[in-house]
Design a protein around this motif. Structure first.
Motif, short mmCIF file in Angstrom:
data_model
loop_
_atom_site.label_atom_id
_atom_site.label_comp_id
_atom_site.label_asym_id
_atom_site.label_seq_id
_atom_site.Cartn_x
_atom_site.Cartn_y
_atom_site.Cartn_z
N MET A 151 0.83 -1.21 0.00
CA MET A 151 0.00 0.00 0.00
C MET A 151 0.86 1.26 0.00
O MET A 151 0.53 2.24 -0.65
CB MET A 151 -0.93 0.00 1.23
N ALA A 152 1.95 1.20 0.74
CA ALA A 152 2.81 2.38 0.84
C ALA A 152 3.42 2.73 -0.51
O ALA A 152 3.66 3.91 -0.81
CB ALA A 152 3.90 2.14 1.88
N SER A 153 3.69 1.72 -1.31
CA SER A 153 4.29 1.99 -2.62
C SER A 153 3.27 2.44 -3.65
O SER A 153 3.57 3.23 -4.55
CB SER A 153 5.02 0.73 -3.13
N TRP A 154 2.04 1.93 -3.53
CA TRP A 154 0.98 2.30 -4.47
C TRP A 154 0.29 3.60 -4.09
O TRP A 154 -0.11 4.37 -4.97
CB TRP A 154 -0.07 1.18 -4.56
N LEU A 155 0.12 3.83 -2.80
CA LEU A 155 -0.58 5.03 -2.32
C LEU A 155 0.28 5.78 -1.30
O LEU A 155 -0.11 5.94 -0.15
CB LEU A 155 -1.92 4.62 -1.69
N PRO A 156 1.41 6.26 -1.72
CA PRO A 156 2.34 6.88 -0.75
C PRO A 156 1.78 8.12 -0.07
O PRO A 156 2.02 8.33 1.12
CB PRO A 156 3.56 7.23 -1.62
N ASN A 157 1.04 8.93 -0.81
CA ASN A 157 0.52 10.18 -0.24
C ASN A 157 -0.75 9.94 0.59
O ASN A 157 -0.99 10.62 1.58
CB ASN A 157 0.24 11.19 -1.35
N VAL A 158 -1.53 8.97 0.16
CA VAL A 158 -2.78 8.67 0.86
C VAL A 158 -2.50 8.13 2.26
O VAL A 158 -3.21 8.42 3.21
CB VAL A 158 -3.63 7.66 0.05
N ILE A 159 -1.43 7.32 2.38
CA ILE A 159 -1.08 6.72 3.67
C ILE A 159 -0.90 7.79 4.74
O ILE A 159 -1.29 7.60 5.90
CB ILE A 159 0.20 5.87 3.53
N HIS A 160 -0.35 8.92 4.34
CA HIS A 160 -0.08 9.98 5.31
C HIS A 160 -1.27 10.94 5.46
O HIS A 160 -1.17 11.92 6.19
CB HIS A 160 1.16 10.77 4.87
N MET A 161 -2.36 10.66 4.77
CA MET A 161 -3.52 11.57 4.82
C MET A 161 -4.79 10.85 5.25
O MET A 161 -5.89 11.26 4.89
CB MET A 161 -3.74 12.20 3.43
N GLN A 162 -4.65 9.80 6.01
CA GLN A 162 -5.83 9.02 6.38
C GLN A 162 -6.84 9.85 7.17
O GLN A 162 -8.05 9.78 6.90
CB GLN A 162 -5.40 7.80 7.19
N SER A 163 -6.38 10.64 8.12
CA SER A 163 -7.30 11.46 8.91
C SER A 163 -7.97 12.52 8.05
O SER A 163 -9.16 12.82 8.23
CB SER A 163 -6.56 12.12 10.08
N ILE A 184 -5.14 19.19 -3.46
CA ILE A 184 -3.97 18.38 -3.12
C ILE A 184 -3.62 17.42 -4.27
O ILE A 184 -2.53 17.47 -4.82
CB ILE A 184 -4.20 17.58 -1.82
N GLY A 185 -4.57 16.59 -4.64
CA GLY A 185 -4.28 15.60 -5.68
C GLY A 185 -3.90 16.21 -7.01
O GLY A 185 -2.87 15.87 -7.60
N TYR A 186 -4.73 17.15 -7.49
CA TYR A 186 -4.48 17.75 -8.80
C TYR A 186 -3.39 18.82 -8.74
O TYR A 186 -2.46 18.82 -9.55
CB TYR A 186 -5.77 18.36 -9.33
N ALA A 187 -3.50 19.72 -7.76
CA ALA A 187 -2.56 20.84 -7.69
C ALA A 187 -1.13 20.39 -7.39
O ALA A 187 -0.17 21.01 -7.87
CB ALA A 187 -3.03 21.83 -6.63
N ARG A 188 -0.98 19.33 -6.61
CA ARG A 188 0.37 18.87 -6.23
C ARG A 188 0.81 17.64 -7.03
O ARG A 188 1.83 17.04 -6.70
CB ARG A 188 0.39 18.54 -4.74
N PHE A 189 0.03 17.28 -8.03
CA PHE A 189 0.35 16.12 -8.88
C PHE A 189 0.46 14.82 -8.07
O PHE A 189 1.26 13.94 -8.40
CB PHE A 189 1.67 16.37 -9.64
N GLU A 190 -0.36 14.74 -7.02
CA GLU A 190 -0.41 13.51 -6.21
C GLU A 190 -1.61 12.69 -6.69
O GLU A 190 -2.70 12.73 -6.14
CB GLU A 190 -0.52 13.85 -4.73
N ASN A 191 -1.37 11.95 -7.75
CA ASN A 191 -2.46 11.24 -8.43
C ASN A 191 -3.15 10.21 -7.56
O ASN A 191 -4.35 9.95 -7.73
CB ASN A 191 -1.93 10.56 -9.70
N ASP A 192 -2.43 9.60 -6.64
CA ASP A 192 -3.06 8.60 -5.78
C ASP A 192 -4.14 9.22 -4.90
O ASP A 192 -5.16 8.59 -4.60
CB ASP A 192 -2.01 7.88 -4.93
N VAL A 193 -3.93 10.48 -4.50
CA VAL A 193 -4.93 11.19 -3.69
C VAL A 193 -6.20 11.41 -4.51
O VAL A 193 -7.32 11.17 -4.03
CB VAL A 193 -4.37 12.53 -3.19
N THR A 194 -6.03 11.84 -5.74
CA THR A 194 -7.18 12.07 -6.61
C THR A 194 -7.95 10.78 -6.88
O THR A 194 -9.18 10.75 -6.85
CB THR A 194 -6.72 12.68 -7.96
#
Length: 222
Positions: free
Chosen positions: A1-13, A185-195
């Motif tokens: 999960m950490a490798s596939w969703l690196p940004n999401v892991i830190h944004m669970q809350s 976050i997802g779009y503006a910071r290019f964090e596609n996993d968040v989007t």
């Protein structure tokens, strides 16, 4: 999960909070807009030409208001009614502030859907109720709302799903929710996993609403 969703892991809350914000906006807007939309749709059906309370002035007025509000793109409506939103809630940012444009944006759509649903009721049933001496109020509740309940539930499902989509647009101007996370976050910071995760959560919400609505409509038809 950490490798596939690196940004999401830190944004669970943040995702939990955003999900509840989306549910809050959808639920409150659905309830308030549902009341206004149902009432407007009923007034349209009973005041239309040949209706049980035919009133050309009232019908023409409501019809024009619904058409005008439905024609305004929601993203523009957000900006146009910003002063009104600030007057009501004291701010134009946040989930509570988003309720104002969400309600104004969705209730005309729901009103037209209700009108269309009630139009499908057999006119003979309405005429029979009138012939038996039923009052307009009795016809509204015992004929229109009772006979049209399955269709009312179906159009309500469509409206709620549309409303979930509008909450994501509201996120573009800081209303919070999953749309805000996906865009800011997802779009503006290019964090596609968040989007992608935000989109998946929204799809799950849509599927749940669709499933429950279809189940209720089928149960009531029988």
């Amino acid at each position: 999960m950490a490798s596939w969703l690196p940004n999401v892991i830190h944004m669970q809350s943040e995702f939990v909070q955003a999900t509840w914000q989306t549910i809050y906006m959808t639920l409150i807007s659905s309830l308030v807009a549902g009341v206004f939309g149902l009432a407007t749709g009923i007034f349209l059906i009973v005041s239309q030409p040949g209706g049980i309370l035919e009133d050309s002035f009232l019908y023409g007025l409501l019809d024009k208001v619904v058409n005008i509000l439905r024609s305004i793109p929601f993203i523009i409506l957000l900006a146009v009614i910003a002063p009104f939103t600030r007057y009501l809630v004291g701010t134009t940012i946040g989930t509570t502030a988003a309720l104002v444009p969400l309600i104004i944006g969705i209730f005309p759509f729901y009103a037209r859907q209700i009108q269309n649903a009630l139009t499908e009721i057999d006119p003979g049933v309405v005429e029979a109720a009138e012939a038996s001496g039923s009052s307009p109020t009795e016809i509204i509740f015992r004929v229109y709302l009772r006979e049209g309940l399955p269709d009312i539930i179906r159009v309500s499902v469509v409206t709620i799903i549309s409303l979930i989509g509008l909450t994501t647009m509201a996120g573009a101007i800081g209303s919070g929710g999953l749309g805000d996370i996906a865009i800011s976050i997802g779009y503006a910071r290019f964090e596609n996993d968040v989007t992608i995760v935000a989109m998946i959560i929204i799809l799950v919400m849509v599927f749940i609403v669709q499933f429950v609505g279809d189940w209720l409509a089928k149960r009531l038809e029988h």
